[in-house]
Structure formats: structure tokens, C-alpha cells
Enzyme design. Structure first.
Site, PDB file in Angstrom:
ATOM      1  CB  SER A  15      32.565  34.133  26.579  1.00  0.00           C
ATOM      2  OG  SER A  15      32.667  33.719  27.909  1.00  0.00           O
ATOM      3  N   GLY A  16      33.509  33.823  23.738  1.00  0.00           N
ATOM      4  CA  GLY A  16      33.605  34.415  22.405  1.00  0.00           C
ATOM      5  C   GLY A  16      33.389  33.393  21.300  1.00  0.00           C
ATOM      6  CD  GLU A  36      36.781  24.083  25.245  1.00  0.00           C
ATOM      7  OE1 GLU A  36      36.683  25.235  24.812  1.00  0.00           O
ATOM      8  OE2 GLU A  36      37.681  23.723  26.048  1.00  0.00           O
ATOM      9  CB  THR A  43      37.791  31.480  31.342  1.00  0.00           C
ATOM     10  OG1 THR A  43      38.883  30.925  30.618  1.00  0.00           O
ATOM     11  CG2 THR A  43      38.282  32.068  32.653  1.00  0.00           C
ATOM     12  CB  CYS A  44      32.881  33.263  31.327  1.00  0.00           C
ATOM     13  SG  CYS A  44      31.417  34.006  32.042  1.00  0.00           S
ATOM     14  CB  CYS A  49      32.005  35.435  35.168  1.00  0.00           C
ATOM     15  SG  CYS A  49      33.034  35.765  33.750  1.00  0.00           S
ATOM     16  CE  LYS A  52      33.643  37.147  39.802  1.00  0.00           C
ATOM     17  NZ  LYS A  52      34.114  38.175  38.861  1.00  0.00           N
ATOM     18  CE1 TYR A 179      37.854  39.887  37.449  1.00  0.00           C
ATOM     19  CE2 TYR A 179      39.652  40.891  36.240  1.00  0.00           C
ATOM     20  CZ  TYR A 179      38.641  39.963  36.316  1.00  0.00           C
ATOM     21  OH  TYR A 179      38.402  39.103  35.279  1.00  0.00           O
ATOM     22  CD  GLU A 183      35.957  39.767  41.255  1.00  0.00           C
ATOM     23  OE1 GLU A 183      35.233  40.599  40.676  1.00  0.00           O
ATOM     24  OE2 GLU A 183      36.295  38.695  40.718  1.00  0.00           O
ATOM     25  NE  ARG A 206      49.533  47.894  38.025  1.00  0.00           N
ATOM     26  CZ  ARG A 206      49.827  47.756  36.732  1.00  0.00           C
ATOM     27  NH1 ARG A 206      50.046  48.822  35.988  1.00  0.00           N
ATOM     28  NH2 ARG A 206      49.923  46.566  36.188  1.00  0.00           N
ATOM     29  CG  ASP A 335      40.204  36.705  28.218  1.00  0.00           C
ATOM     30  OD1 ASP A 335      39.454  37.655  27.898  1.00  0.00           O
ATOM     31  OD2 ASP A 335      40.167  36.157  29.336  1.00  0.00           O
ATOM     32  CB  THR A 343      32.318  37.295  29.908  1.00  0.00           C
ATOM     33  OG1 THR A 343      33.165  36.365  30.575  1.00  0.00           O
ATOM     34  CG2 THR A 343      31.199  36.557  29.212  1.00  0.00           C
ATOM     35  CB  ALA A 373      30.753  44.955  38.238  1.00  0.00           C
ATOM     36  CG  HIS A 467      13.550  59.109  48.781  1.00  0.00           C
ATOM     37  ND1 HIS A 467      14.816  59.377  49.257  1.00  0.00           N
ATOM     38  CD2 HIS A 467      12.724  59.147  49.851  1.00  0.00           C
ATOM     39  CE1 HIS A 467      14.750  59.578  50.562  1.00  0.00           C
ATOM     40  NE2 HIS A 467      13.495  59.443  50.942  1.00  0.00           N
ATOM     41  CD  GLU A 472      17.444  59.086  47.343  1.00  0.00           C
ATOM     42  OE1 GLU A 472      16.755  60.096  47.137  1.00  0.00           O
ATOM     43  OE2 GLU A 472      17.170  58.243  48.213  1.00  0.00           O
TER      44      GLU A 472
HETATM   45  C1  LIG Z   1      38.466  34.016  38.207  1.00  0.00           C
HETATM   46  C2  LIG Z   1      37.958  34.823  37.041  1.00  0.00           C
HETATM   47  C3  LIG Z   1      36.871  35.658  37.217  1.00  0.00           C
HETATM   48  C4  LIG Z   1      36.378  36.396  36.152  1.00  0.00           C
HETATM   49  N1  LIG Z   1      35.312  37.225  36.374  1.00  0.00           N
HETATM   50  C5  LIG Z   1      34.798  37.940  35.363  1.00  0.00           C
HETATM   51  C6  LIG Z   1      33.659  38.760  35.567  1.00  0.00           C
HETATM   52  O1  LIG Z   1      33.120  38.857  36.674  1.00  0.00           O
HETATM   53  N2  LIG Z   1      33.165  39.438  34.510  1.00  0.00           N
HETATM   54  C7  LIG Z   1      33.735  39.356  33.266  1.00  0.00           C
HETATM   55  O2  LIG Z   1      33.233  39.986  32.331  1.00  0.00           O
HETATM   56  N3  LIG Z   1      34.840  38.597  33.045  1.00  0.00           N
HETATM   57  C8  LIG Z   1      35.372  37.892  34.065  1.00  0.00           C
HETATM   58  N4  LIG Z   1      36.466  37.090  33.848  1.00  0.00           N
HETATM   59  C9  LIG Z   1      37.094  37.093  32.507  1.00  0.00           C
HETATM   60  C10 LIG Z   1      36.322  36.198  31.545  1.00  0.00           C
HETATM   61  O3  LIG Z   1      36.172  34.913  32.100  1.00  0.00           O
HETATM   62  C11 LIG Z   1      37.064  36.125  30.213  1.00  0.00           C
HETATM   63  O4  LIG Z   1      37.274  37.434  29.740  1.00  0.00           O
HETATM   64  C12 LIG Z   1      36.271  35.353  29.166  1.00  0.00           C
HETATM   65  O5  LIG Z   1      35.990  34.039  29.600  1.00  0.00           O
HETATM   66  C13 LIG Z   1      37.055  35.306  27.849  1.00  0.00           C
HETATM   67  O6  LIG Z   1      36.368  34.525  26.910  1.00  0.00           O
HETATM   68  P1  LIG Z   1      37.173  33.848  25.687  1.00  0.00           P
HETATM   69  O7  LIG Z   1      36.110  33.293  24.797  1.00  0.00           O
HETATM   70  O8  LIG Z   1      38.143  34.796  25.136  1.00  0.00           O
HETATM   71  O9  LIG Z   1      38.025  32.683  26.339  1.00  0.00           O
HETATM   72  P2  LIG Z   1      37.670  31.492  27.315  1.00  0.00           P
HETATM   73  O10 LIG Z   1      36.346  31.677  27.965  1.00  0.00           O
HETATM   74  O11 LIG Z   1      38.845  31.330  28.191  1.00  0.00           O
HETATM   75  O12 LIG Z   1      37.525  30.239  26.360  1.00  0.00           O
HETATM   76  C14 LIG Z   1      38.608  29.694  25.677  1.00  0.00           C
HETATM   77  C15 LIG Z   1      38.346  28.224  25.469  1.00  0.00           C
HETATM   78  O13 LIG Z   1      39.292  27.734  24.540  1.00  0.00           O
HETATM   79  C16 LIG Z   1      39.688  26.429  24.924  1.00  0.00           C
HETATM   80  N5  LIG Z   1      40.978  26.154  24.285  1.00  0.00           N
HETATM   81  C17 LIG Z   1      42.172  26.739  24.533  1.00  0.00           C
HETATM   82  N6  LIG Z   1      43.104  26.289  23.669  1.00  0.00           N
HETATM   83  C18 LIG Z   1      42.477  25.390  22.856  1.00  0.00           C
HETATM   84  C19 LIG Z   1      42.901  24.601  21.754  1.00  0.00           C
HETATM   85  N7  LIG Z   1      44.156  24.663  21.301  1.00  0.00           N
HETATM   86  N8  LIG Z   1      42.002  23.786  21.161  1.00  0.00           N
HETATM   87  C20 LIG Z   1      40.717  23.719  21.606  1.00  0.00           C
HETATM   88  N9  LIG Z   1      40.262  24.458  22.628  1.00  0.00           N
HETATM   89  C21 LIG Z   1      41.128  25.294  23.245  1.00  0.00           C
HETATM   90  C22 LIG Z   1      39.735  26.514  26.435  1.00  0.00           C
HETATM   91  O14 LIG Z   1      39.609  25.239  27.028  1.00  0.00           O
HETATM   92  C23 LIG Z   1      38.529  27.405  26.726  1.00  0.00           C
HETATM   93  O15 LIG Z   1      37.362  26.637  26.961  1.00  0.00           O
HETATM   94  C24 LIG Z   1      36.980  36.305  34.880  1.00  0.00           C
HETATM   95  C25 LIG Z   1      38.078  35.472  34.690  1.00  0.00           C
HETATM   96  C26 LIG Z   1      38.561  34.730  35.753  1.00  0.00           C
HETATM   97  C27 LIG Z   1      39.738  33.827  35.550  1.00  0.00           C
END
Ligand SMILES: Cc1cc2nc3c(=O)[nH]c(=O)nc-3n(C[C@H](O)[C@H](O)[C@H](O)COP(=O)(O)OP(=O)(O)OC[C@H]3O[C@@H](n4cnc5c(N)ncnc54)[C@H](O)[C@@H]3O)c2cc1C
Length: 484
Positions: A15-16, A36, A43-44, A49, A52, A179, A183, A206, A335, A343, A373, A467, A472
Site C-alpha cells: 500500500s505505502g 517487489e 499485505t492489504c 484487508c 478478509k 483484531y 475477525e 486490548r 508497517d 493501510t 474499523a 430517521h 440517528e
Molecule cells: C489479515 C489482515 C487484515 C488486515 N485488515 C486491515 C483492515 O481491515 N484495514 C486496514 O487499514 N489495515 C488492515 N491490515 C493492515 C494492512 O494490511 C497493513 O497496514 C498495510 O498493508 C501496510 O502496508 P505497507 O505498505 O506498510 O506494507 P505491505 O502492504 O505489507 O507491503 C510490503 C511489501 O513489501 C514486500 N517486501 C518485503 N520485503 C521486501 C524486500 N526485501 N524486497 C522487495 N519487496 C519486499 C512484500 O512482499 C510486500 O508486498 C490487515 C492486515 C492483515 C494481516
């Protein structure tokens, strides 16, 4: 001609990382590359997210036939077919990953399907053997689920594994009270899995508002989840057919058959039943054990410390308010910094990074009053201080109501919802808003705007109710339930 191959090299296409790369390349004309190691979207999109939430939607159909009959529909109960759902799910994830790749390409970002590690503050080595230099490096490698140090922990699965399961288990033990644990307990329960949940603390979720935690825990138990708080797992091992005469797991395929019928020692992993001993004295066999016991930042073997990047608690990258690490050319977002692991926060951090470094407008990341949420059943939407946190800071009034919503009460269901506002006695500002209700995630997104703007209780009161809705109640609570 620049001395570097790129202006920015992003490590991690989640995401980031994707957002930062796209905005830097697309809006500032910077020369950007991104590596990548797994799937674009991170992850998202691939294992968090999105899949899920689709599973939440799938599980919510469980109550529909009963409710529909109350509303006069002639409708029969159906059965959930995991393989059909999983097929559609993976088609959707493939589609989304392709969209991410396409967006990067359209923005002019060069992508490398490779693992990356730092060689020095301006150099990245790729698993393909290529070496690239960049003026700035952005680490956005996210986190991964971790198993606790329990004897036999390798027999359990983690959240990443759920979406690829060959079959749904008939019984599952979920370890954890955060969470993700809650979930998945609700999702799997809705899909017909017999769910037991162990959490070592006194109450699940918690850090969130206590009244909300209690209501959600009660609802989870009411819906059939066998929730044990104050309980942990003491040990676990793969169960052999000899040990467990119960035929409950015989429907499963794969290694389990070797266990049951061939009597050989099974390889641990999904599909192999697990015998656990709990700290509550339970000695039981489950088809599957899911660890949802925490996540760790992906900083291992990245060359970070060698390049001078300071790591903090649990290996997270330490950054300042602009996401800059201890090495001026290296930034980190999402993260991997273990600030607020959501995300939209990772995306926001990516955008503020671009604003600061590529648009010449230093912008600190605002982690205050972030709505979020939890997609339990009932859903939970929350922003700001809990009642307990606020009470420790200043005198407050608490406006709280709990009731049976019209929709499900009509259908004879016992569901309760809760709306709660924490109000400063001095400024009248709403310091926290907590909603336990169907659609609470949608509601808190909108209530969050008012809270972020600094709305007072009187601003809420001046807003005319819509309503008949559940929400409300947010503007019609007249008397504080508690104050002090
Ligand atoms: C089951 C679950 C449910 C979630 N539900 C929610 C939700 O409902 N709402 C919400 O806001 N957040 C949710 N989250 C959290 C959310 O997914 C993360 O906060 C978000 O994805 C973080 O984004 P990021 O860009 O930091 O990392 P990530 O999305 O984890 O992306 C990191 C990427 O870096 C890659 N990578 C790692 N190391 C290397 C490397 N050395 N070289 C090249 N690539 C590499 C990985 O493969 C990955 O694709 C959930 C997480 C999980 C596990």
C-alpha cells in the site's frame, strides 16, 4: 546527467510503497524504481484487508435465510462452498494485482520483480544480481505474522495461509485476541467452522474502549464462538489417527489421510489435525490451529543496520515525523515502522514522504484521531480516546446507548448495537466516538470527519437525525450516562 540511476528507489510494492512511487513519478516527474519480491498490492490486497473483507461478506450470508423468512420470503437454507468462493476470491486478487502493476507502469515507475536489500545509503542490490543506485531510498517492506514460542508451533497456520486453504476445517482453534484473531473467529464461525478462541488477556481487543470490547465479546460468544480469555496454549503437536478416535476431521484431504489411515507421522501444516494442551487444562484435537498472535516488521537481512539505519522495538525502523531514518537518504513508511499499522496510514505516510522530499513542502505525518474499523460481527468503528484513556486525562461526560436495531430485532435476532461519545467537560469537544453496529466502519468514516474537525457535543446535537436509522442515536443522546 545524475550521479544516480534513479531519484527514488522504493523497496516493497504494498500500500505505502506503490502510492509513494506512483505519486513521486506521476506528479513530480522523478525517476522512480520499485522492487517487489512477492505480489504487487502487498499485505492489504493479497493477504489482508481485501481478501478478509470479502470473507466477511461471504460469512454474513449465514443469517440471511432465517432473516429473509421472517420478512416473508420463501427461502431455503443453502450450503457454503469454500472452493467456489476461493476461486472467485483469487480471480479478484489477480485482477487487483494487475491493476497495481498497470498503475505503476502508467506512472512511469520501473518495476523489478525481485527481493531488494541495501548495500549502502544510496545503493540497492536485487536478488536478480542487479545493483541500482538512487538519491533516495524508501523502505516500505511491511510486516509478517509471527508464531509464538510454543512447543510445536509449526503445526499452526497464520493469517497468510487462510486464503489458500484447500478445504475449510471443521474445527479450528484461534490463538489471539487482537483484531485479526477476532475477525477470523467471526468469519469462520459464519462460514460454519466450529471456532474456539484462546486469548491470554482478560478481555479481547486490548487497547480499545472497554464497553465496546465487552459487547463484542458477548456477541461473539452468543453467536457460537467458544471464547476462552485468560487462556493460552501450553503445547501442541500433530495428532495421529491413533490418538484421536473422533471422526470429525476425516472429511479433510491431503496429509490428514496419511495421518489417519496410513498411521505415518504427518508433516505439520494446513490440513493436519493438531493436539493442543491449553493452560486451562484442556487437551483437545482441532483440525487446525491459527496463530493471530502478532506481526513483526520485515527488516531482517535487509542490510539496514549495516547501512546505518537504526532499528527500534521488535526490529521496526525508527523514523522521525517526516518518515526519515537515521540515514538522511533513507526513508521508511508503513508497517515496517510499526507506528499505526493500517493501510490508509501507510498510504498517507507515502504521500507525505513525496510532499516532503519531492515537492519541497515538508509535511509531518498526522497520526492523531485516525478512524478505524474492526470487521467482527458486530462490526466496530472507532476514533479518538477510549472512555478509560479520556478519564485519565481530563473530566469527561460519557454519552452511551445500547439497543436492538430494527432490522434484526424484527427478524427475532438478539443483536445489540452501541453508540458512544466521550465528551470533554471543559471544551465540550467529542474526544472519542465508538460504534458497535452493522456498518459501523461506514459510520465511523463520516463521524470521524466531525471528530477530526473538533466538533463539540452541541455540534452533534444541532445536526438533525436521519430517521429511521441506527446512526440517528449519535445525535439524539441527551443525558450523559456517566460523568467524572
Ligand atoms: C489479515 C489482515 C487484515 C488486515 N485488515 C486491515 C483492515 O481491515 N484495514 C486496514 O487499514 N489495515 C488492515 N491490515 C493492515 C494492512 O494490511 C497493513 O497496514 C498495510 O498493508 C501496510 O502496508 P505497507 O505498505 O506498510 O506494507 P505491505 O502492504 O505489507 O507491503 C510490503 C511489501 O513489501 C514486500 N517486501 C518485503 N520485503 C521486501 C524486500 N526485501 N524486497 C522487495 N519487496 C519486499 C512484500 O512482499 C510486500 O508486498 C490487515 C492486515 C492483515 C494481516
Amino acid at each position: 546527467m545524475s550521479e544516480f540511476d534513479y531519484d527514488l528507489f522504493v523497496i516493497g510494492g504494498g500500500s505505502g510503497g506503490v502510492r509513494a512511487a506512483r505519486v513521486a513519478a506521476g506528479e513530480t516527474g522523478a525517476r522512480v524504481a520499485l522492487a517487489e519480491e512477492s505480489r504487487y498490492g502487498g499485505t492489504c490486497v493479497i493477504r489482508g484487508c481485501v481478501p478478509k473483507k470479502l470473507m466477511v461478506f461471504a460469512s454474513e450470508f449465514a443469517h440471511m435465510p432465517d432473516a429473509a423468512r421472517c420478512y416473508g420470503w420463501d427461502i431455503q437454507d443453502g450450503a457454503f462452498d469454500w472452493k467456489t468462493f476461493r476461486g472467485h476470491l483469487h480471480e479478484e486478487l489477480d485482477r487487483l494485482e494487475a491493476v497495481y502493476r498497470k498503475m505503476l507502469k502508467a506512472s512511469g515507475v520501473e518495476t523489478f520483480d525481485a527481493r531488494a536489500r541495501l548495500r549502502d545509503p544510496h545503493t540497492v542490490e536485487l536478488s536478480t544480481g542487479e545493483v541500482k543506485t538512487a538519491k533516495h531510498i524508501l523502505v516500505a517492506t511491511g510486516g509478517r505474522p509471527v508464531r509464538p514460542e510454543v512447543p510445536g508451533a509449526s503445526c499452526g497456520i497464520v493469517s497468510d495461509d487462510i486464503f489458500d486453504l484447500e478445504d475449510l476445517p471443521k474445527t479450528i482453534l484461534i490463538i489471539g485476541g487482537g483484531y485479526i484473531a477476532c475477525e477470523f473467529a467471526c468469519i469462520l464461525n459464519g462460514l460454519g467452522v466450529e471456532v474456539t478462541q484462546y486469548y491470554r488477556g482478560a478481555q479481547i481487543l486490548r487497547g480499545f474502549d472497554e464497553e465496546a470490547r465487552g459487547l463484542i465479546a458477548d456477541a461473539m460468544k452468543e453467536s457460537g464462538i467458544d471464547l476462552h480469555t485468560g487462556t493460552n496454549i501450553a503445547s501442541m503437536e500433530t495428532a495421529t489417527g491413533d490418538e484421536d478416535p473422533d471422526e470429525d476431521t476425516a472429511h479433510m484431504s491431503g496429509p490428514i489421510e496419511a495421518t489417519r489411515y496410513g498411521k505415518s507421522e504427518p508433516e505439520p501444516g494446513p490440513g493436519v489435525p493438531v493436539r493442543i494442551k491449553g493452560t486451562n487444562g484442556q487437551d483437545r484435537v482441532f483440525d487446525m490451529v491459527l496463530f493471530a498472535t502478532g506481526r513483526a516488521p520485515n527488516t531482517e537481512d535487509m542490510g539496514l543496520e549495516e547501512a546505518g539505519v537504526t532499528l527500534g522495538r521488535r526490529g521496526a525502523i525508527e523514523v522521525d515525523e517526516y518518515s526519515q531514518t537515521s540515514v538522511p537518504s533513507i526513508y521508511a513508511i508503513g508497517d515496517v515502522t510499526d507506528r499505526l499499522n493500517l493501510t490508509p496510514v501507510a498510504i498517507r505516510e507515502g504521500m507525505q514522504f513525496v510532499e516532503t522530499v519531492f515537492k519541497g513542502n515538508p509535511t509531518p505525518v498526522d497520526h492523531d484521531l485516525v478512524p478505524s474499523a474492526i470487521f467482527t460481527q458486530p462490526e466496530f468503528g472507532t476514533i479518538g480516546l477510549t472512555e478509560e484513556e479520556a478519564r485519565d486525562i481530563e473530566p469527561i461526560e460519557v454519552y452511551s446507548t445500547s439497543f436492538r436495531p430494527m432490522n434484526t430485532a424484527f427478524a427475532g435476532r438478539p443483536d445489540r448495537v452501541m453508540m458512544k461519545l466521550i465528551v470533554s467537560k471543559e471544551t465540550r469537544k467529542v474526544l472519542g466516538c465508538h460504534i458497535v453496529a452493522p456498518g459501523a466502519g461506514e459510520m465511523i468514516q463520516l463521524a470521524g470527519i466531525a471528530v477530526k474537525m473538533g466538533a463539540t457535543k452541541e455540534d452533534f446535537d444541532r445536526t438533525v437525525a436521519v430517521h429511521p436509522t441506527m446512526a440517528e442515536e449519535m445525535v439524539t443522546m441527551r443525558q450523559p450516562a456517566r460523568s467524572g
